[in-house]
Motif scaffolding. Sequence first.
Motif, PDB file in Angstrom:
ATOM      1  N   GLY A  55       0.810  -1.211   0.000  1.00  0.00           N
ATOM      2  CA  GLY A  55       0.000   0.000   0.000  1.00  0.00           C
ATOM      3  C   GLY A  55       0.844   1.261   0.000  1.00  0.00           C
ATOM      4  N   ALA A  56       2.111   1.110   0.421  1.00  0.00           N
ATOM      5  CA  ALA A  56       3.030   2.249   0.480  1.00  0.00           C
ATOM      6  C   ALA A  56       4.451   1.728   0.297  1.00  0.00           C
ATOM      7  CB  ALA A  56       2.907   2.958   1.824  1.00  0.00           C
ATOM      8  N   ALA A  57       5.350   2.620  -0.078  1.00  0.00           N
ATOM      9  CA  ALA A  57       6.752   2.245  -0.223  1.00  0.00           C
ATOM     10  C   ALA A  57       7.335   1.975   1.158  1.00  0.00           C
ATOM     11  CB  ALA A  57       7.528   3.354  -0.913  1.00  0.00           C
ATOM     12  N   GLY A  58       8.209   0.985   1.253  1.00  0.00           N
ATOM     13  CA  GLY A  58       8.839   0.661   2.528  1.00  0.00           C
ATOM     14  C   GLY A  58       9.847  -0.452   2.373  1.00  0.00           C
ATOM     15  N   LYS A  59      10.148  -1.079   3.495  1.00  0.00           N
ATOM     16  CA  LYS A  59      11.136  -2.156   3.538  1.00  0.00           C
ATOM     17  C   LYS A  59      10.479  -3.355   4.211  1.00  0.00           C
ATOM     18  CE  LYS A  59      15.819  -2.909   5.312  1.00  0.00           C
ATOM     19  NZ  LYS A  59      16.929  -2.280   6.030  1.00  0.00           N
ATOM     20  N   VAL A  60      10.700  -4.549   3.652  1.00  0.00           N
ATOM     21  CA  VAL A  60      10.124  -5.755   4.241  1.00  0.00           C
ATOM     22  C   VAL A  60      10.810  -6.004   5.580  1.00  0.00           C
ATOM     23  CG1 VAL A  60       9.688  -8.225   3.959  1.00  0.00           C
ATOM     24  CG2 VAL A  60       9.610  -6.715   1.965  1.00  0.00           C
ATOM     25  N   PHE A  61      10.022  -5.981   6.652  1.00  0.00           N
ATOM     26  CA  PHE A  61      10.545  -6.111   8.005  1.00  0.00           C
ATOM     27  C   PHE A  61      10.480  -7.555   8.489  1.00  0.00           C
ATOM     28  CE2 PHE A  61       9.881  -5.938  12.651  1.00  0.00           C
ATOM     29  CZ  PHE A  61      11.067  -5.338  13.021  1.00  0.00           C
ATOM     30  N   LYS A  62       9.347  -8.240   8.254  1.00  0.00           N
ATOM     31  CA  LYS A  62       9.167  -9.600   8.753  1.00  0.00           C
ATOM     32  C   LYS A  62       8.120 -10.315   7.909  1.00  0.00           C
ATOM     33  CE  LYS A  62       8.134 -12.038  13.072  1.00  0.00           C
ATOM     34  NZ  LYS A  62       7.710 -11.881  14.478  1.00  0.00           N
ATOM     35  N   ILE A  63       8.345 -11.606   7.670  1.00  0.00           N
ATOM     36  CA  ILE A  63       7.368 -12.432   6.964  1.00  0.00           C
ATOM     37  C   ILE A  63       6.685 -13.320   7.995  1.00  0.00           C
ATOM     38  CG2 ILE A  63       7.041 -14.222   5.222  1.00  0.00           C
ATOM     39  CD1 ILE A  63       9.423 -12.928   3.711  1.00  0.00           C
ATOM     40  N   GLU A  64       5.361 -13.191   8.087  1.00  0.00           N
ATOM     41  CA  GLU A  64       4.584 -13.896   9.102  1.00  0.00           C
ATOM     42  C   GLU A  64       4.016 -15.229   8.612  1.00  0.00           C
ATOM     43  OE1 GLU A  64       3.629 -12.910  12.377  1.00  0.00           O
ATOM     44  OE2 GLU A  64       5.178 -11.385  12.241  1.00  0.00           O
ATOM     45  N   ALA A  65       3.739 -15.350   7.318  1.00  0.00           N
ATOM     46  CA  ALA A  65       3.116 -16.561   6.785  1.00  0.00           C
ATOM     47  C   ALA A  65       3.949 -17.098   5.629  1.00  0.00           C
ATOM     48  CB  ALA A  65       1.698 -16.265   6.311  1.00  0.00           C
ATOM     49  N   ASN A  66       4.166 -18.401   5.612  1.00  0.00           N
ATOM     50  CA  ASN A  66       4.934 -19.047   4.551  1.00  0.00           C
ATOM     51  C   ASN A  66       3.992 -19.661   3.521  1.00  0.00           C
ATOM     52  OD1 ASN A  66       7.549 -18.623   5.687  1.00  0.00           O
ATOM     53  ND2 ASN A  66       7.038 -20.150   7.221  1.00  0.00           N
ATOM     54  N   PRO A  67       4.487 -19.947   2.312  1.00  0.00           N
ATOM     55  CA  PRO A  67       3.649 -20.620   1.328  1.00  0.00           C
ATOM     56  C   PRO A  67       3.077 -21.916   1.910  1.00  0.00           C
ATOM     57  CG  PRO A  67       5.618 -19.787   0.282  1.00  0.00           C
ATOM     58  CD  PRO A  67       5.794 -19.587   1.764  1.00  0.00           C
ATOM     59  N   GLY A  68       1.790 -22.131   1.640  1.00  0.00           N
ATOM     60  CA  GLY A  68       1.101 -23.299   2.159  1.00  0.00           C
ATOM     61  C   GLY A  68       0.316 -23.020   3.423  1.00  0.00           C
ATOM     62  N   THR A  69       0.525 -21.847   4.042  1.00  0.00           N
ATOM     63  CA  THR A  69      -0.177 -21.482   5.267  1.00  0.00           C
ATOM     64  C   THR A  69      -1.590 -21.010   4.938  1.00  0.00           C
ATOM     65  OG1 THR A  69       1.901 -20.744   6.254  1.00  0.00           O
ATOM     66  CG2 THR A  69      -0.122 -19.968   7.296  1.00  0.00           C
TER      67      THR A  69
END
Length: 118
Positions: A55-69
Amino acid sequence: MKSYTITVNGNVYDVTVEETGATAPAAAPRKAAPAIPAAPAAPAAGAGNIKIEAGAAGKVFKIEANPGTAVKKGDTVLILEVMKMETPVVAPEDGTVASIDVTVGDAVEAGALLATLN
């Protein structure tokens, strides 16, 4: 030596400055080599039919869900750092994460594809 992460016009640079003493000038910052994203363990990027975009420019801080979740509408899929604030990116509807198209530390622009759901 001191290491810094600097963002200029949406581009993220990792720089290291060597301290050489009071009379010598500091070493000029150098642009770090771009990080090579890890190969996804799940389906190829953009594999799902429901897109999740920044929704806005930024930096990926943390991934909460992995593929298959399995996720429900409103569940956090990943967190972006936008203007020094952690901003959750949520599932727009119920589904299963088909792909995560970014890695932690990636700089993203508004509208960039972050993940997909099935």
